[in-house]
Design a protein around this motif. Sequence first.
Motif, PDB file in Angstrom:
ATOM      1  N   SER A 140      -6.550   5.719  -4.318  1.00  0.00           N
ATOM      2  CA  SER A 140      -5.115   5.844  -4.080  1.00  0.00           C
ATOM      3  C   SER A 140      -4.716   7.308  -4.216  1.00  0.00           C
ATOM      4  O   SER A 140      -5.532   8.168  -4.563  1.00  0.00           O
ATOM      5  CB  SER A 140      -4.322   4.987  -5.072  1.00  0.00           C
ATOM      6  N   GLY A 168      -7.650   6.470  -8.820  1.00  0.00           N
ATOM      7  CA  GLY A 168      -8.210   5.152  -8.570  1.00  0.00           C
ATOM      8  C   GLY A 168      -9.546   4.979  -9.251  1.00  0.00           C
ATOM      9  O   GLY A 168     -10.110   5.908  -9.848  1.00  0.00           O
ATOM     10  N   TYR A 226      -5.620  12.543  -5.699  1.00  0.00           N
ATOM     11  CA  TYR A 226      -6.326  11.284  -5.552  1.00  0.00           C
ATOM     12  C   TYR A 226      -6.616  10.673  -6.925  1.00  0.00           C
ATOM     13  O   TYR A 226      -6.881  11.388  -7.896  1.00  0.00           O
ATOM     14  CB  TYR A 226      -7.652  11.482  -4.815  1.00  0.00           C
ATOM     15  N   ASP A 247      -9.334   0.829   0.630  1.00  0.00           N
ATOM     16  CA  ASP A 247      -9.408  -0.456  -0.051  1.00  0.00           C
ATOM     17  C   ASP A 247     -10.878  -0.802  -0.250  1.00  0.00           C
ATOM     18  O   ASP A 247     -11.644  -0.857   0.712  1.00  0.00           O
ATOM     19  CB  ASP A 247      -8.709  -1.526   0.793  1.00  0.00           C
ATOM     20  N   PHE A 256       3.606   6.825  -3.716  1.00  0.00           N
ATOM     21  CA  PHE A 256       2.399   6.153  -4.180  1.00  0.00           C
ATOM     22  C   PHE A 256       1.811   5.414  -2.981  1.00  0.00           C
ATOM     23  O   PHE A 256       2.488   4.603  -2.358  1.00  0.00           O
ATOM     24  CB  PHE A 256       2.723   5.154  -5.299  1.00  0.00           C
ATOM     25  N   ARG A 257       0.536   5.667  -2.676  1.00  0.00           N
ATOM     26  CA  ARG A 257      -0.050   5.030  -1.496  1.00  0.00           C
ATOM     27  C   ARG A 257      -1.542   4.757  -1.704  1.00  0.00           C
ATOM     28  O   ARG A 257      -2.219   5.442  -2.481  1.00  0.00           O
ATOM     29  CB  ARG A 257       0.126   5.912  -0.251  1.00  0.00           C
ATOM     30  N   SER A 258      -2.017   3.757  -1.002  1.00  0.00           N
ATOM     31  CA  SER A 258      -3.441   3.442  -0.976  1.00  0.00           C
ATOM     32  C   SER A 258      -4.118   4.250   0.120  1.00  0.00           C
ATOM     33  O   SER A 258      -3.541   4.492   1.178  1.00  0.00           O
ATOM     34  CB  SER A 258      -3.653   1.953  -0.725  1.00  0.00           C
ATOM     35  N   PRO A 299       0.792  -1.236   0.000  1.00  0.00           N
ATOM     36  CA  PRO A 299       0.000   0.000   0.000  1.00  0.00           C
ATOM     37  C   PRO A 299       0.820   1.279   0.000  1.00  0.00           C
ATOM     38  O   PRO A 299       0.245   2.366  -0.111  1.00  0.00           O
ATOM     39  CB  PRO A 299      -0.790  -0.118   1.307  1.00  0.00           C
TER      40      PRO A 299
END
Length: 243
Positions: free
Chosen positions: A157, A182, A180, A126, A121-123, A104
Amino acid sequence: MITRTRSLLAAVWVLVGLATGGPVRAQSLYSAAGLGLPVEAADGRARALGSFGIGLWGSSVSPVDPAAAGMSGIPSAIMVAQPSWVEYERSAEDRGEVRGTRFPFVGIGYPLLSGTASVIFRSVFDQRFESASSATLELPGGPLEVEDRFQQEGGVSAITVGYARRIRPGLAVGLNVGRYSGSLRRTFTRSFGDVRDPAAVQPFQTGGFWSYSGMNVTAGATADVGSVLRVSASATWSSALQA
């Protein structure tokens, strides 16, 4: 005097725990229709301290502590892995296990213009979820078995670029600007059991696709007081998450 000092220290620790402890969020069954499960994109030390990832000693690339990268002038990288080993059992016949590993959080820092530039880069949320249920419908022609299956795949993400710089020994400032991104795909399917005319009763399916956008900015400062104390502060602004 010793008892009084211990009581004071205990009170301080309680206040720190109340101030830094994260609330239990998105744990409801209804989170499947919301933003999903928050992902804590923190390194091992932050995780061990209750996910309070600011003001940790040393230098690291962090989405919540942008000034920390400025405390070191050497290239650095961090990657967080979350392995999972899950065993489930619904009945004597319905049992099994699920294993997997997610990543993540990936961050890279590199010296630039007397400071440190970073890419993260990060989540954030979920949204992977799947469920199935069976039911019996009472129809004029008799009972009919149906199976409903709901699936969603995706998540929110963030991609962040930052810059941190040490403005004097023991003092650094930093700024992270992120976007943001995703997407999410949802599918609901109803299939029918034994029917007299399969061609007349086809499985029903519906669903949708969403993409996400938005902005976030984090600014912070870190100062070392002597060799035993570090003081850090950061503030984050986030726009509305557009879907």
